[in-house]
Design a protein around this motif. Structure first.
Motif, mmCIF file in Angstrom:
data_model
loop_
_atom_site.group_PDB
_atom_site.id
_atom_site.type_symbol
_atom_site.label_atom_id
_atom_site.label_comp_id
_atom_site.label_asym_id
_atom_site.label_seq_id
_atom_site.Cartn_x
_atom_site.Cartn_y
_atom_site.Cartn_z
ATOM 1 N N ALA A 242 36.000 47.423 15.278
ATOM 2 C CA ALA A 242 36.800 46.574 16.165
ATOM 3 C C ALA A 242 37.990 45.964 15.424
ATOM 4 O O ALA A 242 39.016 45.657 16.035
ATOM 5 N N SER A 243 37.850 45.798 14.106
ATOM 6 C CA SER A 243 38.940 45.126 13.388
ATOM 7 C C SER A 243 39.893 46.112 12.715
ATOM 8 O O SER A 243 40.797 45.697 11.996
ATOM 9 N N LEU A 244 39.718 47.406 12.943
ATOM 10 C CA LEU A 244 40.689 48.375 12.408
ATOM 11 C C LEU A 244 42.007 48.220 13.160
ATOM 12 O O LEU A 244 42.011 47.979 14.364
ATOM 13 N N PRO A 245 43.141 48.368 12.463
ATOM 14 C CA PRO A 245 44.429 48.215 13.149
ATOM 15 C C PRO A 245 44.627 49.314 14.203
ATOM 16 O O PRO A 245 44.168 50.434 14.037
ATOM 17 N N ASN A 246 45.311 48.964 15.302
ATOM 18 C CA ASN A 246 45.596 49.947 16.345
ATOM 19 C C ASN A 246 46.659 50.933 15.892
ATOM 20 O O ASN A 246 47.563 50.572 15.139
ATOM 21 N N PRO A 247 46.589 52.174 16.394
ATOM 22 C CA PRO A 247 47.643 53.146 16.055
ATOM 23 C C PRO A 247 48.971 52.683 16.636
ATOM 24 O O PRO A 247 49.087 52.532 17.853
ATOM 25 N N PRO A 248 49.968 52.426 15.786
ATOM 26 C CA PRO A 248 51.234 51.875 16.281
ATOM 27 C C PRO A 248 51.977 52.860 17.175
ATOM 28 O O PRO A 248 52.815 52.448 17.978
ATOM 29 N N TRP A 249 51.666 54.160 17.049
ATOM 30 C CA TRP A 249 52.398 55.172 17.800
ATOM 31 C C TRP A 249 51.698 55.553 19.104
ATOM 32 O O TRP A 249 52.162 56.425 19.832
ATOM 33 N N THR B 174 33.902 54.533 24.955
ATOM 34 C CA THR B 174 34.889 54.138 23.945
ATOM 35 C C THR B 174 36.305 54.301 24.504
ATOM 36 O O THR B 174 36.588 55.262 25.220
ATOM 37 N N ASP B 175 37.206 53.340 24.189
ATOM 38 C CA ASP B 175 38.580 53.488 24.675
ATOM 39 C C ASP B 175 39.384 54.409 23.748
ATOM 40 O O ASP B 175 38.962 54.708 22.633
ATOM 41 N N LEU B 176 40.557 54.837 24.225
ATOM 42 C CA LEU B 176 41.320 55.863 23.497
ATOM 43 C C LEU B 176 41.758 55.392 22.115
ATOM 44 O O LEU B 176 41.680 56.142 21.138
ATOM 45 N N ALA B 177 42.223 54.138 22.007
ATOM 46 C CA ALA B 177 42.703 53.665 20.701
ATOM 47 C C ALA B 177 41.556 53.639 19.697
ATOM 48 O O ALA B 177 41.715 54.060 18.543
ATOM 49 N N THR B 178 40.391 53.157 20.138
ATOM 50 C CA THR B 178 39.233 53.133 19.247
ATOM 51 C C THR B 178 38.808 54.549 18.876
ATOM 52 O O THR B 178 38.418 54.813 17.730
ATOM 53 N N ALA B 179 38.895 55.459 19.830
ATOM 54 C CA ALA B 179 38.522 56.849 19.556
ATOM 55 C C ALA B 179 39.434 57.449 18.482
ATOM 56 O O ALA B 179 38.979 58.178 17.599
#
Lengths: 255, 255
Positions: A242-249, B174-179
């Protein structure tokens, strides 16, 4: 299949083995794969085996009964030795290798005739009073390699599922309690993914230079501590994720 | 070797492939293993391949050129089809299977004569307008299975190192960003453990019912986001490990 882990540290060693054997998914049994030889104050050795069960058992039996063993040093002296008589861990590893070759001499051709592999691998760890603690991996040809500070662990059997956690978190500086935990996480990942690795587990913990087994323990399927490690680890992983950064792209509307 | 992951979710799909191929450790190359077919508004399909590179490339070429294809429904009609013409994802999977069998007809015997395996496996995912999004794994016999809510991901190639994290953390919800993050963690574990899986990576993210590729991206070895996932994950694992409960049965003086 099988999964055994041998962890080699500045503080000591942790050895962990499952007990499942199978001849097909319809023929599953429980056999101890961790054997300990101990003369407190003189020596501690532990051997874990993977591969053909008949071969593994024959090797362990030979090691108990003693085998004709000519050491590789200058003297080339021959005598009947067991793991309780050899003077060094190097010669202990040689003795295990000699036992493997002895079983190959007896059973190798007959196994081949049945299209069965002479398939065995082993992890041997221990210490003899006044000498270095050492950990070896022994192959089916009877040759062997030794763990070092650079590569401080060995796995035999189904090694892949449980390797990433050891690669990321285990080092020669890890303390014994942490090593026990990491071995449980590594085993838990393997148990979840490969049905042919199974509980109960056998564990041996050795503190360097103590020349006595620190802890020997069978971990049953309902073991509370093992279950708690599995659960706490799972919940930490979910937090970590849950605390991993989101993909900026990745487009905002998606995440 | 190869490592490809196909994740199937209520929100969409994530497909991630490495690019390393090798014929021995002394012969390493980079080839794209993820191919995307897109007609925005009509269909999106993505195919990932593992196994013999010549076989994989032949299959993809056949799919581009079109092959004589008789569908398995009552009509058993035959026509020349590509992934851009088939009317359903089921028929798309059949078409890929037919392409695999076609290549086997051409190359199978010659490969056998050279003691080489006809070894290929594929993951096909996509959606055609007005129909369900679907994800398939296709075997070297041309047959296939489909991902479901119970088993919402497929892996091909070196699947073991990266499976525990998916087993523990990935679900159909699971949502796409987490995936995306989980696929990176899974890939990172595999890259660390198997030299024959390598950067750069190719990724495709698809949002269900959008009938257009959401994100397509090549992740180079110096990709900042991929590196940050790897680092943050590593530090979380160390924290997680530190907070695991101590073994109550391990002698106090040891821990």
């Amino acid at each position: 299949m099988t999964y055994c882990i041998g962890l080699y540290m500045n503080d000591g060693m942790v050895m962990l083995a499952d007990t499942r054997t199978n001849a097909g998914v319809d023929n599953i049994s429980t056999f101890r794969k961790l054997t300990v030889w101990e003369e407190p104050g003189d020596r501690v050795m532990a051997l874990m085996t993977a591969g053909n069960l008949a071969v593994s058992q024959a090797v362990v039996n030979l090691l108990h009964e003693g085998i004709e063993f000519c050491d590789l040093s200058k003297s080339k002296e021959c005598s009947t030795e067991t793991l309780l008589t050899v003077p060094s861990m190097f010669q202990a590893a040689q003795l295990v290798g000699a036992a493997v070759r002895e079983v190959y001499k007896t059973d190798g051709k007959a196994l081949q005739a049945q299209s069965a592999n002479f398939d065995v691998s082993m992890i041997l760890g221990g210490q003899i009073k006044g000498r270095r603690m050492r950990l070896f991996q022994i192959y089916s040809a009877g040759n062997f390699i030794e763990a070092t500070e650079d590569t401080p662990f060995f796995q035999i059997g189904e090694n892949k599922y449980g390797k990433p956690i050891l690669d990321r978190a285990f080092t020669y500086q890890t303390d014994l309690a942490t090593a026990v935990k990491l071995s449980f996480v590594s085993m838990d990942s393997t148990l979840r993914s490969n049905m042919s690795v199974g509980m109960p587990l056998d564990m041996m913990v050795y503190k360097k230079d103590s020349i006595a087994v620190e802890t020997r323990r069978r971990i049953e399927p309902d073991d509370q501590y093992f279950s708690s490690i599995s659960q706490v680890w799972g919940s930490h992983l979910r937090e970590a994720q849950a605390s991993l950064p989101n993909p900026p792209w990745l487009n905002g509307k998606v995440s």
